[in-house]
Design an enzyme around this catalytic site. Sequence first.
Site, PDB file in Angstrom:
ATOM      1  N   ASP A  34      41.102  34.436  52.325  1.00  0.00           N
ATOM      2  CA  ASP A  34      41.692  35.565  51.613  1.00  0.00           C
ATOM      3  C   ASP A  34      43.202  35.359  51.581  1.00  0.00           C
ATOM      4  O   ASP A  34      43.865  35.413  52.621  1.00  0.00           O
ATOM      5  CB  ASP A  34      41.320  36.866  52.339  1.00  0.00           C
ATOM      6  CG  ASP A  34      41.781  38.113  51.600  1.00  0.00           C
ATOM      7  OD1 ASP A  34      42.686  37.999  50.750  1.00  0.00           O
ATOM      8  OD2 ASP A  34      41.250  39.204  51.886  1.00  0.00           O
ATOM      9  N   HIS A  35      43.745  35.146  50.375  1.00  0.00           N
ATOM     10  CA  HIS A  35      45.167  34.814  50.263  1.00  0.00           C
ATOM     11  C   HIS A  35      46.088  36.003  50.569  1.00  0.00           C
ATOM     12  O   HIS A  35      47.299  35.841  50.688  1.00  0.00           O
ATOM     13  CB  HIS A  35      45.468  34.269  48.868  1.00  0.00           C
ATOM     14  CG  HIS A  35      46.485  33.174  48.861  1.00  0.00           C
ATOM     15  ND1 HIS A  35      47.542  33.129  49.755  1.00  0.00           N
ATOM     16  CD2 HIS A  35      46.619  32.070  48.086  1.00  0.00           C
ATOM     17  CE1 HIS A  35      48.280  32.052  49.521  1.00  0.00           C
ATOM     18  NE2 HIS A  35      47.741  31.384  48.519  1.00  0.00           N
ATOM     19  N   ARG A  36      45.521  37.203  50.714  1.00  0.00           N
ATOM     20  CA  ARG A  36      46.327  38.341  51.155  1.00  0.00           C
ATOM     21  C   ARG A  36      46.662  38.208  52.635  1.00  0.00           C
ATOM     22  O   ARG A  36      47.702  38.695  53.106  1.00  0.00           O
ATOM     23  CB  ARG A  36      45.578  39.656  50.928  1.00  0.00           C
ATOM     24  CG  ARG A  36      45.253  39.987  49.482  1.00  0.00           C
ATOM     25  CD  ARG A  36      44.376  41.234  49.401  1.00  0.00           C
ATOM     26  NE  ARG A  36      43.129  41.048  50.130  1.00  0.00           N
ATOM     27  CZ  ARG A  36      42.196  41.997  50.289  1.00  0.00           C
ATOM     28  NH1 ARG A  36      42.407  43.218  49.785  1.00  0.00           N
ATOM     29  NH2 ARG A  36      41.087  41.753  50.950  1.00  0.00           N
TER      30      ARG A  36
END
Length: 464
Positions: free
Chosen positions: A434-436
Amino acid sequence: MTATMIKEFRLPDLGEGLTESEILSWKVAVGDTVALNQVIAEVETAKAVVELPSPFAGVVAALHEQPGTVVEVGKPIVSFEVEDARSSESAGSSNGAAPNGGAASQTDEAPATPAKREPNLVGYGAVVEHSGRPVRRARGTVRTDAVALAAVPPAAAPPAVEHETAADSGTGERPRSTPPVRKLARDLGIDLANVSGTGPGGLITREDVQSFSGARHDDTATDAAPSASEGERETRTPIKGVRKFTAAAMVQSAFTAPHVTEFLTVDVTATMDLLARLKGSKAFEGVKLTPLTIAAKAVLIALRNNPTLNSRWDEERQEIVQFNYVNLGIAAATPRGLTVPNIKDAHGLSLHGLATEISELTATARAGKTTPAGLSGGTISITNIGVFGIDAGTPILNPGEAAIVALGAVRKAPWVVDDELAVRQVMSLSLSFDHRLVDGEQGSRFLSDLGAILTDPAMVMTMV
């Protein structure tokens, strides 16, 4: 004679706000005597197959739903004839003396005039006087109703009907069906009021809606050329249970968390040699060891230096939650669909303990016996696509997790070793995150550490 009463058991919420379950099988029949906590049914939720224990000790009076029926939480599924606890209170009055010392009267609790009885699922409802105030029925009258119900075969048992209230009087009852069937009817433009239900107690099933739709089409078609029946050209399988939950979860994950996937192919010859030595060791005698076992331990070690991959995004509080423990999810293909049970506190297990847990976890999952608790609370997952001969993929995150690792097949391939070509055993690793929560550097460092351990297990000494 001991007085009895009827107790209904309504389908409970079996975990995390699930709204419905499918009755897979009954373990009891009408007329059976059951003990408290005896398993009476097997049901499938959106997450797992669960055994339902009996909340009462008594005799099964009626089964309200048949196997294969999807039941909403809160609906009655079985009724029991149990001993009326109030009968012991009136035991002394059977000899002519009331509890207060006066003469016992059998008319104390009976209405003076015929009373209206409200509909109920089992037996009679509360007796209501003309004034509208409820009055308890005379004791000893429930037995007759329960015996009559016990003689009814399961297929004819009273269904879980939603009776109209006084406010609804005159408007009719809502046709009985399940939410998926109602959606199907809406999609096909069908009014369920026009459909006859063939399920238990008049329940409208998916087949009833499809049959009605087909009949309506036949009625409106003129001089249509004959065609092969639907059953010969295609097979339709209702989307429910584990597969329905998995589909919804994957769609939510794919369109909520911004996925990034990275790949790394590594030489795992040293790891496979280690695996062979461990299998011949007395310390691991009787323990199933696979490349997944070693890779799982390597993931746990790599997380120590890369803890951001063991976290989740809290949208409601707008916080990043980093876990100080690891509940390691292991994706398992089962006859009912993909599940991802997890090993609680896997970070504290030895390689032997991890191997044992993985074996038990996968066996339980394939048998459909994983509990909702066993499927909840995962922090990071592994999917072993290599067992299907697949080299790499782009796995979708398990909802609520920051990363998932896919293990490819171990294959012999040409590889450069000390500037010379050699045949080595190689594996491709795929990491989705998850790039968040995880940026490119963090994800790359984790994958690099994981690859380093699997290339040379001795590298663990530099990481712990």
